[in-house]
Design an enzyme around this catalytic site. Sequence first.
Site, PDB file in Angstrom:
ATOM      1  N   GLN B  31      32.523  48.281  72.017  1.00  0.00           N
ATOM      2  CA  GLN B  31      32.216  49.231  71.126  1.00  0.00           C
ATOM      3  C   GLN B  31      31.683  50.565  71.593  1.00  0.00           C
ATOM      4  OE1 GLN B  31      29.577  47.450  68.337  1.00  0.00           O
ATOM      5  NE2 GLN B  31      28.261  46.510  70.107  1.00  0.00           N
ATOM      6  N   HIS B  62      14.476  44.988  59.240  1.00  0.00           N
ATOM      7  CA  HIS B  62      13.908  43.710  60.268  1.00  0.00           C
ATOM      8  C   HIS B  62      12.820  42.928  59.503  1.00  0.00           C
ATOM      9  CE1 HIS B  62      15.571  46.569  63.484  1.00  0.00           C
ATOM     10  NE2 HIS B  62      16.525  45.503  63.432  1.00  0.00           N
ATOM     11  N   ASP B  86      19.416  45.185  69.124  1.00  0.00           N
ATOM     12  CA  ASP B  86      18.063  45.886  69.061  1.00  0.00           C
ATOM     13  C   ASP B  86      16.863  45.239  69.540  1.00  0.00           C
ATOM     14  OD1 ASP B  86      17.528  45.545  66.462  1.00  0.00           O
ATOM     15  OD2 ASP B  86      18.983  46.636  65.779  1.00  0.00           O
ATOM     16  N   GLU B 106      23.460  37.751  71.634  1.00  0.00           N
ATOM     17  CA  GLU B 106      24.077  38.827  71.262  1.00  0.00           C
ATOM     18  C   GLU B 106      25.384  39.307  72.136  1.00  0.00           C
ATOM     19  OE1 GLU B 106      23.352  42.018  69.396  1.00  0.00           O
ATOM     20  OE2 GLU B 106      25.419  42.634  70.701  1.00  0.00           O
ATOM     21  N   ASP B 139      29.170  35.238  72.879  1.00  0.00           N
ATOM     22  CA  ASP B 139      29.843  35.334  71.727  1.00  0.00           C
ATOM     23  C   ASP B 139      29.340  34.374  70.430  1.00  0.00           C
ATOM     24  OD1 ASP B 139      31.421  35.001  69.303  1.00  0.00           O
ATOM     25  OD2 ASP B 139      33.239  34.855  70.535  1.00  0.00           O
ATOM     26  N   GLY B 140      28.764  34.922  69.465  1.00  0.00           N
ATOM     27  CA  GLY B 140      28.062  34.292  68.391  1.00  0.00           C
ATOM     28  C   GLY B 140      28.859  33.219  67.714  1.00  0.00           C
ATOM     29  N   ASP B 157      22.395  38.818  62.110  1.00  0.00           N
ATOM     30  CA  ASP B 157      22.021  40.227  61.836  1.00  0.00           C
ATOM     31  C   ASP B 157      23.020  40.930  62.553  1.00  0.00           C
ATOM     32  OD1 ASP B 157      20.619  42.768  62.290  1.00  0.00           O
ATOM     33  OD2 ASP B 157      19.380  41.880  63.872  1.00  0.00           O
ATOM     34  N   ASP B 160      28.668  46.048  60.915  1.00  0.00           N
ATOM     35  CA  ASP B 160      29.636  45.975  59.757  1.00  0.00           C
ATOM     36  C   ASP B 160      30.704  45.005  59.993  1.00  0.00           C
ATOM     37  OD1 ASP B 160      27.823  47.654  58.420  1.00  0.00           O
ATOM     38  OD2 ASP B 160      29.283  49.619  58.726  1.00  0.00           O
ATOM     39  N   PRO B 164      33.254  44.198  66.534  1.00  0.00           N
ATOM     40  CA  PRO B 164      32.967  42.881  67.043  1.00  0.00           C
ATOM     41  C   PRO B 164      32.213  42.008  66.052  1.00  0.00           C
ATOM     42  CG  PRO B 164      31.500  44.548  68.067  1.00  0.00           C
ATOM     43  CD  PRO B 164      32.535  45.262  67.056  1.00  0.00           C
TER      44      PRO B 164
END
Lengths: 278, 278
Positions: B31, B62, B86, B106, B139-140, B157, B160, B164
Site C-alpha cells: 500500500q 485503541h 501503529d 502485521e 500474513d495474519g 485491528d 478497511d 491488504p
Amino acid sequence: MELWYTEFQTKNLGLTTRIKETLFAGKSKFQEVAVVESLEFGRMLVLDGVFQTSVFDEFIYHEMIAHVPLFSHPNPRKVLIIGGGDGGTVREVVKHQSIEKAEMVEIDGMVVDVCKKYLPEISIALNGNHPKLELKIGDGIKHMQQAENLYDVIIVDCSDPIGPGEGLFTRAFYKDVYKALKPDGLFVQQTESPFYHQELVKRLHQDISSLFPIIRLYLASIPLYPGGLHCFTIGSKQYDPTEADVSRIPATFGTRYHNVNIQKSCFALPNFVQELIK
Amino acid sequence: MELWYTEFQTKNLGLTTRIKETLFAGKSKFQEVAVVESLEFGRMLVLDGVFQTSVFDEFIYHEMIAHVPLFSHPNPRKVLIIGGGDGGTVREVVKHQSIEKAEMVEIDGMVVDVCKKYLPEISIALNGNHPKLELKIGDGIKHMQQAENLYDVIIVDCSDPIGPGEGLFTRAFYKDVYKALKPDGLFVQQTESPFYHQELVKRLHQDISSLFPIIRLYLASIPLYPGGLHCFTIGSKQYDPTEADVSRIPATFGTRYHNVNIQKSCFALPNFVQELIK
C-alpha cells in the site's frame, strides 16, 4: 461538473458533501437561509453556511433532544421549545401522551416557512393545525424574561452560539429559564461538540450548575455535526435524569435512535468528557 | 498557500483537513504509506489515502478495541493482534496485568517502521523490547490458518476491507479465528461505520453469528472515521461481554475514553443499528 459544499467546522477542518442542487437560498432579518439537496445526506437546512439538519440523520438530534429530557420528568404536561424552527423537535415532543401544550418560540419566520415547504418530513407537526402546538415567531430570550413558573420542560433547540443563537448561551438566559420552569421543572440545551468546543462546554456547565441543583450532560452520535458526537446538557430543579424511571418508555415509540437502553447509556461519559466538566 | 488533504469517506462525502507538512510518503509492497502533520488532528497515518489514526483521537479506537474484549474475558493471558502496525492496540493490551504474552502479526513492515519513527506516542510498546510482546511481520491470514487452541483473545485491528485487509472480512477467516481460540476464547474486529457500511455490518454479523454462539456489537465515537461512529464486533465461545464482571475494572487505568460505564454502555445500540443486525 460536480458541485461540492464544504462546511468549515473549525479553522482547520471541513466536511464536504456533493450537492445535486440548491432548492432555496435567501436572507432573512437574522441570517442566510438555504436548503440544498445533497447526495449523501438528502435535503439539508443550512444557516449562515452551517449544516443544521438533514433528512438523513435528523432523527438522532430530534429524538435525543426531546425524549431524553421528557422521560427524565415523570409527568411533562407543558413544554416550551426555544428555536427548533425546522419542526423536528416538536414532532417528537407531541408523541408523548402526557403533553397538553407545546409552545414553540422561533425567532426566524423564514426558517419555519422554508422548512414547511422543503423539509416536510421534519416539519410535519408544523404543517396543519396540531391541537397541542402553539407556535410563535418571536424572540426566545424576551419570551423567557416574561415567563414565570409555567413549564415542566424547556427545550433550547438553538443553532451555534454565533448569530441569533448567541444570547441563548449565557448565564442571564439560564436564570430566566430557571424562573420560567415550575418548581420541579427541567431544561435541556444542545451544547455543541465535546471535541471541538471544549471551552464552551466547560463554561456552560459552570453557568448552569451555579443555578440548577442537578446538571447532567449526555451524548448522541450525529454524523452531520463536528466530530460526529454532540453534547446536550440538562439542568433540573428536582429530578435526576440518571435516576429516571425508564420502565415507562414504550418498547415501540416510532424512534430510530432512542430506546430504553440509549436513555440510560447516553449519560455514560468518556473520561475526557468527564474531565471537561469536573 | 494553504494545504488541505481530503479523504473521500464515501463517493459523496469527504473530510478535509489542513496540513502543515507531509512527514513521510512511501510505497510498500502492500500500500501507499504516508504520515502527515495536520493542524486539527496532529500527526496522522494515512494508508492508500485513508486516514488510519491520529495523535488527536487515536486513544479512543485503541482503548476501545483492546479494553472492551479484554474486560469481557475473566482472565486473558495470551492475546493475538492481527494488524495493528501503529502499535496503539498493543500499548493498551499490555496494560492488563493478566497478559502473559501479546503476539502481533502485521503484514506491512513499513507501517511498523514509519510509526516507530513518526508516531512514538502510539507505537511506544513497539519501541524497545517489551517483554510480553512478540512482533512478527507476516500474513495474519496464514498465521491464523496454522493456529489452533492457542489464544484467549484475538484482536483484528485491520484497515478497511479493500487492499491488504480484504481477506480479514470473510467467513473463512472467522472459521480460522474460531479454531485458533481456546474453548472459552473470544475475538473482536473493527467493523466500520453503522451509517455508511451497513451492508458490510450486516454480512459480517451473519458470518460471525453462524460460527460463534455469542456475538455482540459495540460502538465508539471516533471523529476521524466516517460519520464519527464506529462499530466493533465480538464473537465469543463462552463469555457474554454484556454480562462481564465490570467490578474488576480499575478506577484509574490511564484511559481517556474507556471506563466502567463505557464498558457497559457501549453495547447499548440505537434502534437503527439493532435493525441492521436483526
